[in-house]
Write a protein that holds these residues in place. Structure first.
Motif, PDB file in Angstrom:
ATOM      1  N   LEU A 258       0.870  -1.173   0.000  1.00  0.00           N
ATOM      2  CA  LEU A 258       0.000   0.000   0.000  1.00  0.00           C
ATOM      3  C   LEU A 258       0.906   1.221   0.000  1.00  0.00           C
ATOM      4  N   ILE A 259       0.808   2.043  -1.047  1.00  0.00           N
ATOM      5  CA  ILE A 259       1.734   3.159  -1.221  1.00  0.00           C
ATOM      6  C   ILE A 259       0.948   4.473  -1.222  1.00  0.00           C
ATOM      7  N   PRO A 260       1.099   5.291  -0.184  1.00  0.00           N
ATOM      8  CA  PRO A 260       0.388   6.584  -0.126  1.00  0.00           C
ATOM      9  C   PRO A 260       0.994   7.579  -1.120  1.00  0.00           C
ATOM     10  N   PRO A 261       0.276   8.662  -1.408  1.00  0.00           N
ATOM     11  CA  PRO A 261       0.842   9.716  -2.260  1.00  0.00           C
ATOM     12  C   PRO A 261       1.946  10.456  -1.532  1.00  0.00           C
ATOM     13  N   THR A 262       2.732  11.200  -2.286  1.00  0.00           N
ATOM     14  CA  THR A 262       3.854  11.928  -1.701  1.00  0.00           C
ATOM     15  C   THR A 262       3.811  13.397  -2.113  1.00  0.00           C
ATOM     16  N   GLY A 263       4.617  14.187  -1.452  1.00  0.00           N
ATOM     17  CA  GLY A 263       4.799  15.594  -1.817  1.00  0.00           C
ATOM     18  C   GLY A 263       3.494  16.373  -1.854  1.00  0.00           C
ATOM     19  N   SER A 264       3.352  17.188  -2.889  1.00  0.00           N
ATOM     20  CA  SER A 264       2.179  18.048  -3.003  1.00  0.00           C
ATOM     21  C   SER A 264       0.909  17.245  -3.264  1.00  0.00           C
ATOM     22  N   ASN A 265       1.040  15.996  -3.719  1.00  0.00           N
ATOM     23  CA  ASN A 265      -0.144  15.186  -3.996  1.00  0.00           C
ATOM     24  C   ASN A 265      -0.884  14.795  -2.724  1.00  0.00           C
ATOM     25  N   ILE A 266      -0.201  14.850  -1.573  1.00  0.00           N
ATOM     26  CA  ILE A 266      -0.859  14.512  -0.313  1.00  0.00           C
ATOM     27  C   ILE A 266      -1.984  15.498  -0.025  1.00  0.00           C
ATOM     28  N   GLU A 267      -1.763  16.763  -0.367  1.00  0.00           N
ATOM     29  CA  GLU A 267      -2.722  17.807  -0.047  1.00  0.00           C
ATOM     30  C   GLU A 267      -4.039  17.643  -0.794  1.00  0.00           C
ATOM     31  N   ALA A 275      -3.319   5.742   7.957  1.00  0.00           N
ATOM     32  CA  ALA A 275      -2.588   5.567   6.710  1.00  0.00           C
ATOM     33  C   ALA A 275      -1.103   5.380   6.969  1.00  0.00           C
ATOM     34  N   SER A 276      -0.534   4.377   6.400  1.00  0.00           N
ATOM     35  CA  SER A 276       0.894   4.133   6.498  1.00  0.00           C
ATOM     36  C   SER A 276       1.332   3.347   5.285  1.00  0.00           C
ATOM     37  N   ARG A 277       2.602   3.367   5.026  1.00  0.00           N
ATOM     38  CA  ARG A 277       3.168   2.700   3.864  1.00  0.00           C
ATOM     39  C   ARG A 277       3.408   1.221   4.189  1.00  0.00           C
ATOM     40  N   ILE A 278       2.987   0.345   3.295  1.00  0.00           N
ATOM     41  CA  ILE A 278       3.194  -1.091   3.459  1.00  0.00           C
ATOM     42  C   ILE A 278       3.867  -1.611   2.199  1.00  0.00           C
ATOM     43  N   ILE A 279       4.947  -2.356   2.340  1.00  0.00           N
ATOM     44  CA  ILE A 279       5.651  -2.921   1.201  1.00  0.00           C
ATOM     45  C   ILE A 279       5.863  -4.417   1.433  1.00  0.00           C
ATOM     46  N   ASN A 280       5.336  -5.222   0.535  1.00  0.00           N
ATOM     47  CA  ASN A 280       5.562  -6.666   0.539  1.00  0.00           C
ATOM     48  C   ASN A 280       5.254  -7.332   1.875  1.00  0.00           C
ATOM     49  N   ALA A 281       4.092  -7.011   2.454  1.00  0.00           N
ATOM     50  CA  ALA A 281       3.660  -7.672   3.682  1.00  0.00           C
ATOM     51  C   ALA A 281       2.980  -8.987   3.316  1.00  0.00           C
ATOM     52  N   ALA A 282       3.336 -10.050   4.010  1.00  0.00           N
ATOM     53  CA  ALA A 282       2.777 -11.366   3.709  1.00  0.00           C
ATOM     54  C   ALA A 282       1.289 -11.418   4.018  1.00  0.00           C
ATOM     55  N   VAL A 283       0.537 -12.091   3.125  1.00  0.00           N
ATOM     56  CA  VAL A 283      -0.869 -12.395   3.394  1.00  0.00           C
ATOM     57  C   VAL A 283      -0.921 -13.862   3.792  1.00  0.00           C
TER      58      VAL A 283
END
Length: 701
Positions: A258-267, A275-283
């Motif tokens: 799960l990849i949130p937006p960054t920089g000005s796109n957050i606004e 909300a938090s960043r998740i990378i390659n978490a096992a299901v």
């Protein structure tokens, strides 16, 4: 630019390399086009782009070709504002190959006569010997290794062809495919930038405040496999989050990011509370390597589809194809909170195949807690698509029963509007299926020799699941039935209701009712369908259908088309004779009332469907496209499902392909910067190593 490498004689023999399925050889930089009708103002400044396989090297494909193979090619129409008058449009067409590692290496290796990657047809064909499959896989490995040796112009680091879908996230347009991470492209030029690793893209300028974040795949010997991403990532328009999963044939089999937006796109988005960043978490709990093409995502939950369609080289040890369907095993649906894949709950029911989900939404109790997650998907009762899209006779379904009555034509089977329609499923039950080598195209280019499964058990219907979360100890599917009996695929919804309870679902079908599996059989679409999901579910409450096998609306497509009820929950748009379309994308009409008040009420179906159309009058007597054959982009009023607002005439044809998307003017304007784009390799220097390499490639074929 054109690429020459297709043997026309060979292409005619395979249904997915002939007619408008055949690849195009010319690419177009933005080129002005004309149109008829009225261009809706909602198109101003935006761009429609469709992705799909377009095999560049296929001279010796022969039997080894599959509709899902091929190098990714993007075909787009940009409704550019005129530089002299912002109220006028300068409509332009552009198409480009996605310059993946595989394609660039293939261009450099001119003596390779077949694609670097083995065809899906090779991996699924029961007739493929164990030796042949292993050879094709080892050939790929060997060519990849050769590309890394000194003297090679381009090293193959990822094997994805990026030919499935296209989407927008955090200032980037991304092309996708299961066999690798997303690939960034530019709008409107459709130039290839580089692979997206979850943080950055090669070819983008480095940020001074760049953080060292984990990347898709991570590190280690299996990192290349862990970054394989679904062909259908989801983007939450409210939070800006990119949600995707990664499926492989090594434990834990499915991982989640799960990849949130960054920089000005957050606004521009409303971030979820946790909300938090998740990378390659096992299901946890997945049963093995599977062919997982899609999944479901609601506002608060994710649904993973663990279905009995395996994809694993380990199948070879069981004397089974790499891709194998085992319908006697259950279908399993893993439901978990979007931020917590470790909390997955598994729901089991009858085996099936699902390649595309239509809509996923949460249901709440009186206290505002999620009580259930609902899913709408195109549910198939067989895996024939995997075989028939490769011109391979599908194996019989375990529940197959011979049918004496004349059977209706299969979904996406070849057909025309003549009285003497020829349908392979209407052949005598004792007649052998004709292989592509024996097929003779008719005057419309419709080969009567397609390998069609005659299983009466085959269905592909818009299907409703409801997964109850009310019990802490039991996982119960409270509802599971089809909304209608007609076959549909390639579903879409309005972006305003994605991940929420969408009232309207749009999908593709044909004018011939069928119980055949979707997608395969040289699919040609001449019907678009709109379902009023709310009305059909209300009807299901009054007269509940049987679980699993039941249908809310049992009418045939002919009966639906004959309906004069203005409130009919199912409406269809039928193409003119010999005209065939592709997946439609919904563009909302500008909301009525105050533009400032985003809560202004709106009609969900108030908008347009855009899709490519090809007129098969342009086929010659051999069923091949004439050299000057061209496609159009149609804009259909989604409320009436009858009025074509405009038709854009294109300078080339668009082969029947896969998935598209609409990019707004604002998205195009707010793309992240690009420092360098990929380009085709220059002519290779004539060195000793290059001559040795060409010789090796020539022997590999």
């Amino acid at each position: 630019m054109s690429y020459n490498g297709r043997s026309k004689t060979q292409a005619k023999k395979h249904p997915y390399l002939t007619g408008n399925f055949a690849p195009v050889t010319q690419t177009w930089t933005p080129t002005p086009v004309t149109w008829t009708g009225t261009l809706p103002k909602e198109l101003n400044g935006g761009m429609y782009v469709r992705n799909g396989g377009n095999p560049m090297a296929n001279a010796d494909l022969g039997r080894e070709a599959h509709w899902f193979d091929g190098d990714g090619m993007l075909s787009g129409v940009w409704f550019s504002r005129s530089p002299n008058n912002a109220n006028e449009l300068d409509v332009q067409f552009v198409n480009q190959f996605v310059l993946t590692d595989v394609l660039l290496s293939q261009v450099e290796s001119s003596t390779l006569r077949t694609p670097i990657l083995p065809s899906i047809a090779t991996l699924t064909n029961p007739a493929s010997s164990l030796f042949w499959i292993i050879w094709r896989i080892m050939r790929t490995v060997f060519i990849v290794l050769l590309s890394h040796l000194p003297g090679s112009g381009f090293a193959v680091k990822r094997i994805s062809v990026a030919n499935t879908s296209v989407l927008y996230h955090d200032g980037r347009a991304l092309a996708t495919c299961e066999s690798g991470p997303p690939m960034r492209l530019t709008l409107p030029g459709l130039e290839t930038v580089g692979w997206f690793d979850g943080n950055t893209v090669e070819g983008e300028p480095e940020s001074e405040d760049k953080k060292e974040e984990p990347t898709l795949g991570g590190t280690g010997p299996l990192s290349w496999m862990r970054e394989w991403s679904t062909g259908h990532p989801k983007v939450d328009n409210a939070t800006g989050e990119l949600v995707l999963f990664h499926c492989s044939f090594a434990p834990p089999y499915v991982q989640y990011s799960l990849i949130p937006p960054t920089g000005s796109n957050i606004e521009d988005h409303h971030s979820s509370d946790d909300a938090s960043r998740i990378i390659n978490a096992a299901v946890p709990g997945c049963t093995g390597g599977k062919l997982m093409h899609d999944f479901g995502v609601s506002k608060h939950n994710t649904v993973i589809l663990d279905l009995p369609l395996s994809l694993s080289p380990l199948n070879l040890a069981k004397n089974s194809p790499v891709v194998a369907y085992e319908p006697w095993k259950p279908s399993r649906y893993g439901v978990f909170p979007r931020q917590h894949p470790e909390a997955v709950r598994w729901f089991e029911t009858d085996g099936c195949c699902i390649f595309h989900t239509a809509n996923t939404w949460d249901e709440y109790d009186a206290d505002g807690n999620v009580a259930a997650v609902s899913l709408l998907a195109c549910r198939l009762t067989s895996a024939s698509v995997v075989f028939s899209a490769g011109n391979i006779t599908p194996p019989p379904h375990p529940n197959h029963k011979d049918v004496i009555r004349e059977k209706p034509m299969s979904f996406f089977a070849k057909y025309d509007d003549e009285v003497d329609r020829q349908d392979p499923e209407k052949m005598d039950e004792t007649s052998p299926l004709i292989s592509y080598k024996d097929a003779v195209p008719n005057s419309l280019g419709a080969s009567s020799g397609l390998p069609i499964s005659d299983d009466d058990e085959e269905q592909c219907r818009l299907y409703y699941y409801r997964f109850s979360l009310e019990s802490a100890t039991e996982n119960v599917i409270t509802h599971q039935f089809a909304l209608a009996a007609i076959p549909v695929e390639f579903p879409t919804v309005s972006p305003l209701t994605a991940m929420d309870s969408a009232r309207y679902i749009y999908a593709c079908s044909t004018s011939n009712e069928s119980f055949g599996a979707a997608l395969g059989k040289a699919s040609k679409i001449d019907i678009l369908v709109r379902f009023d999901v709310k009305a059909l579910l209300v009807r299901a409450q009054v007269e509940p259908p049987d679980a699993v096998t039941g249908c809310v609306d049992n009418r045939t497509l002919s009966q639906i088309m004959a309906s004069s009820d203005p409130n009919d929950p199912i409406k269809v748009f039928r193409f003119p004779p010999k005209h065939y379309g592709q997946e439609a994308t919904f563009i909302p009409r500008s909301r009525r009332g105050s533009a400032i008040n985003k809560n202004t009420a709106f009609d969900e179906d108030d908008g347009y469907l855009v899709f490519y159309v090809f007129d098969e009058h342009q086929l010659n007597e051999d069923g091949e496209c004439k050299e000057d054959a061209k496609s159009e982009l149609w804009v259909l009023d989604a409320q009436t499902m009858a009025r074509v607002e405009c038709k854009i005439q294109l300078p080339t044809r668009i082969p029947y392909g896969l998935h598209g998307n609409w990019f707004t003017e604002e998205q195009i304007a707010r793309q992240k910067g690009v420092e360098m784009v990929r380009a085709l390799p220059a002519a290779a220097t004539d060195t000793r190593w290059s001559r040795i390499k060409r010789s090796i490639h020539g022997r590999l074929g």
